[in-house]
Design a protein around this motif. Structure first.
Motif, mmCIF file in Angstrom:
data_model
loop_
_atom_site.group_PDB
_atom_site.id
_atom_site.type_symbol
_atom_site.label_atom_id
_atom_site.label_comp_id
_atom_site.label_asym_id
_atom_site.label_seq_id
_atom_site.Cartn_x
_atom_site.Cartn_y
_atom_site.Cartn_z
ATOM 1 N N LYS A 99 -11.001 21.373 -7.406
ATOM 2 C CA LYS A 99 -12.235 22.251 -7.111
ATOM 3 C C LYS A 99 -13.526 21.650 -6.614
ATOM 4 N N VAL A 100 -13.718 20.436 -7.166
ATOM 5 C CA VAL A 100 -14.897 19.894 -6.675
ATOM 6 C C VAL A 100 -14.617 19.112 -5.495
ATOM 7 N N MET A 101 -13.495 18.555 -5.001
ATOM 8 C CA MET A 101 -13.228 18.095 -3.915
ATOM 9 C C MET A 101 -13.264 18.983 -2.671
ATOM 10 N N LYS A 103 -5.445 8.526 -9.050
ATOM 11 C CA LYS A 103 -5.441 9.897 -9.757
ATOM 12 C C LYS A 103 -6.216 10.831 -9.047
ATOM 13 N N PRO A 104 -5.918 12.134 -9.324
ATOM 14 C CA PRO A 104 -6.908 13.137 -8.743
ATOM 15 C C PRO A 104 -8.333 12.973 -9.220
ATOM 16 N N ALA A 105 -8.665 12.575 -10.138
ATOM 17 C CA ALA A 105 -9.931 12.420 -10.733
ATOM 18 C C ALA A 105 -10.386 10.957 -10.087
ATOM 19 N N LEU A 106 -11.653 10.978 -9.687
ATOM 20 C CA LEU A 106 -12.124 9.620 -9.256
ATOM 21 C C LEU A 106 -13.250 9.143 -10.055
ATOM 22 N N THR A 107 -12.973 8.204 -11.051
ATOM 23 C CA THR A 107 -13.796 7.895 -12.057
ATOM 24 C C THR A 107 -14.796 6.766 -11.931
ATOM 25 N N VAL A 108 -15.946 6.839 -12.373
ATOM 26 C CA VAL A 108 -16.935 5.526 -12.239
ATOM 27 C C VAL A 108 -17.774 5.368 -13.483
ATOM 28 N N LYS A 109 -18.123 4.238 -13.682
ATOM 29 C CA LYS A 109 -18.934 3.808 -15.079
ATOM 30 C C LYS A 109 -20.273 4.538 -15.236
ATOM 31 N N THR A 110 -20.439 5.191 -16.094
ATOM 32 C CA THR A 110 -21.687 5.963 -16.326
ATOM 33 C C THR A 110 -22.787 5.057 -16.835
ATOM 34 N N VAL A 111 -24.166 5.508 -16.806
ATOM 35 C CA VAL A 111 -25.256 4.633 -17.417
ATOM 36 C C VAL A 111 -25.961 5.857 -18.121
ATOM 37 N N ALA A 112 -26.644 5.494 -19.245
ATOM 38 C CA ALA A 112 -27.560 6.393 -20.168
ATOM 39 C C ALA A 112 -28.648 6.911 -19.275
ATOM 40 N N LYS A 133 -10.685 27.127 4.915
ATOM 41 C CA LYS A 133 -9.321 27.131 5.524
ATOM 42 C C LYS A 133 -9.204 25.740 5.854
ATOM 43 N N SER A 134 -9.792 24.936 6.341
ATOM 44 C CA SER A 134 -9.517 23.490 6.638
ATOM 45 C C SER A 134 -9.584 22.813 5.445
ATOM 46 N N ALA A 135 -10.377 22.962 4.517
ATOM 47 C CA ALA A 135 -10.540 22.239 3.229
ATOM 48 C C ALA A 135 -9.143 22.514 2.323
ATOM 49 N N LEU A 136 -8.740 23.662 2.287
ATOM 50 C CA LEU A 136 -7.393 24.084 1.698
ATOM 51 C C LEU A 136 -6.273 23.305 2.262
ATOM 52 N N ALA A 137 -6.094 23.209 3.485
ATOM 53 C CA ALA A 137 -5.160 22.537 4.340
ATOM 54 C C ALA A 137 -5.049 21.124 3.797
ATOM 55 N N ILE A 138 -6.403 20.350 3.848
ATOM 56 C CA ILE A 138 -6.595 19.051 3.451
ATOM 57 C C ILE A 138 -5.896 19.037 2.059
ATOM 58 N N LEU A 139 -6.351 19.756 1.178
ATOM 59 C CA LEU A 139 -6.044 19.596 -0.367
ATOM 60 C C LEU A 139 -4.318 20.060 -0.578
ATOM 61 N N ASP A 179 -2.456 15.001 -2.971
ATOM 62 C CA ASP A 179 -2.850 13.598 -2.851
ATOM 63 C C ASP A 179 -3.974 13.056 -2.797
ATOM 64 N N ALA A 180 -4.848 13.226 -3.696
ATOM 65 C CA ALA A 180 -6.392 12.893 -3.714
ATOM 66 C C ALA A 180 -6.456 11.472 -3.178
ATOM 67 N N ALA A 181 -5.575 10.609 -3.850
ATOM 68 C CA ALA A 181 -5.833 9.291 -3.728
ATOM 69 C C ALA A 181 -5.617 8.727 -2.199
ATOM 70 N N ALA A 182 -4.502 9.351 -1.734
ATOM 71 C CA ALA A 182 -4.359 8.984 -0.244
ATOM 72 C C ALA A 182 -5.439 9.578 0.703
ATOM 73 N N LEU A 183 -6.067 10.813 0.285
ATOM 74 C CA LEU A 183 -7.157 11.268 1.007
ATOM 75 C C LEU A 183 -8.242 10.596 0.980
ATOM 76 N N VAL A 184 -8.616 9.959 0.029
ATOM 77 C CA VAL A 184 -9.981 9.153 -0.136
ATOM 78 C C VAL A 184 -9.623 7.753 0.510
ATOM 79 N N GLN A 185 -8.357 7.342 0.406
ATOM 80 C CA GLN A 185 -8.113 6.063 1.064
ATOM 81 C C GLN A 185 -8.289 6.261 2.709
ATOM 82 N N ALA A 186 -7.745 7.471 3.207
ATOM 83 C CA ALA A 186 -7.876 7.642 4.612
ATOM 84 C C ALA A 186 -9.182 7.628 4.914
#
Length: 202
Positions: A68-70, A136-145, A83-89, A93-100
């Motif tokens: 949803k956030v993507m 993975k579909p989730a794109l993780t990052v290290k968080t700070v306080a 419409k275009s966003a749905l076609a992409i999703l 394969d979120a990882a392949a999309l991000v890599q591209a």
């Protein structure tokens, strides 16, 4: 505004599903309807509600919050509509999309319906430095306080977490969090939209 629907999948069509919730059937347009099985119960579909003068209210649905956030991220790109966003999703394969996007792979992006070279270049321009692939579909990052976060509403906390899953740095998220706390948003979706607007400003 709806955050999600939980109910029974009453019907699956070529471009949408019907989710039955307490006797009401909601038509929800999804990237790939065939990920859902007719008759499946207690299914949660995350939704994004878009209102347009010539169409009215449309519900777009997703299998998880990351998808949803993507979607929201993609439609924030100049020239990319739902419409275009749905076609992409639709590939799932979120990882392949991000890599591209990160590798400036125009060939990959232009294979999607409605995405020409100009649109692909715009996606790369606006998103390339914002996403981190994990496989993975989730794109993780290290968080700070962030000391001020202890008083954040659940909706704001969820929105900030969602922005982090898209790969925005903690520095960027903490920076806009202060501005978001001054906004009169009432849902996670509202905060996400405002956050994306702030993050993509020049």
């Amino acid at each position: 505004m709806y955050e999600f629907l939980t109910g029974t999948i009453a019907a699956v069509h070529t471009d949408y599903i019907v989710v039955a919730v307490q006797g009401i059937g909601y038509k929800v347009i999804v990237p790939n309807p065939y990920r859902f099985a007719v008759g499946a119960k207690d299914v949660t579909v995350y939704v994004d509600q878009i209102i347009r003068d010539n169409i009215g209210i449309t519900l777009y649905g997703f299998a998880d919050l990351d998808e949803k956030v993507m979607f929201q991220h993609l439609i924030s790109v100049t020239g990319i509509g739902p419409k275009s966003a749905l076609a992409i999703l639709a590939t799932g394969d979120a990882a392949a999309l991000v890599q591209a996007i990160q590798e400036n792979d125009l060939k990959y992006l232009t294979k999607f319906p409605g995405i020409g070279k100009k649109s692909a270049q715009q996606i790369i321009l606006q998103l390339a430095n914002r996403l981190t692939p994990t496989g993975k579909p989730a794109l993780t990052v290290k968080t700070v306080a962030d000391p001020a976060a202890v008083n954040d509403s659940p909706a704001l906390r969820d929105a900030l977490a969602a922005l982090r899953t898209l790969g925005y740095s903690d520095k960027d998220v903490v920076r806009i969090a202060k501005a978001l706390r001054q906004e009169e948003a009432h849902s996670t979706d509202d905060y996400i939209r405002l956050g994306l607007k702030l993050l993509t400003q020049p």
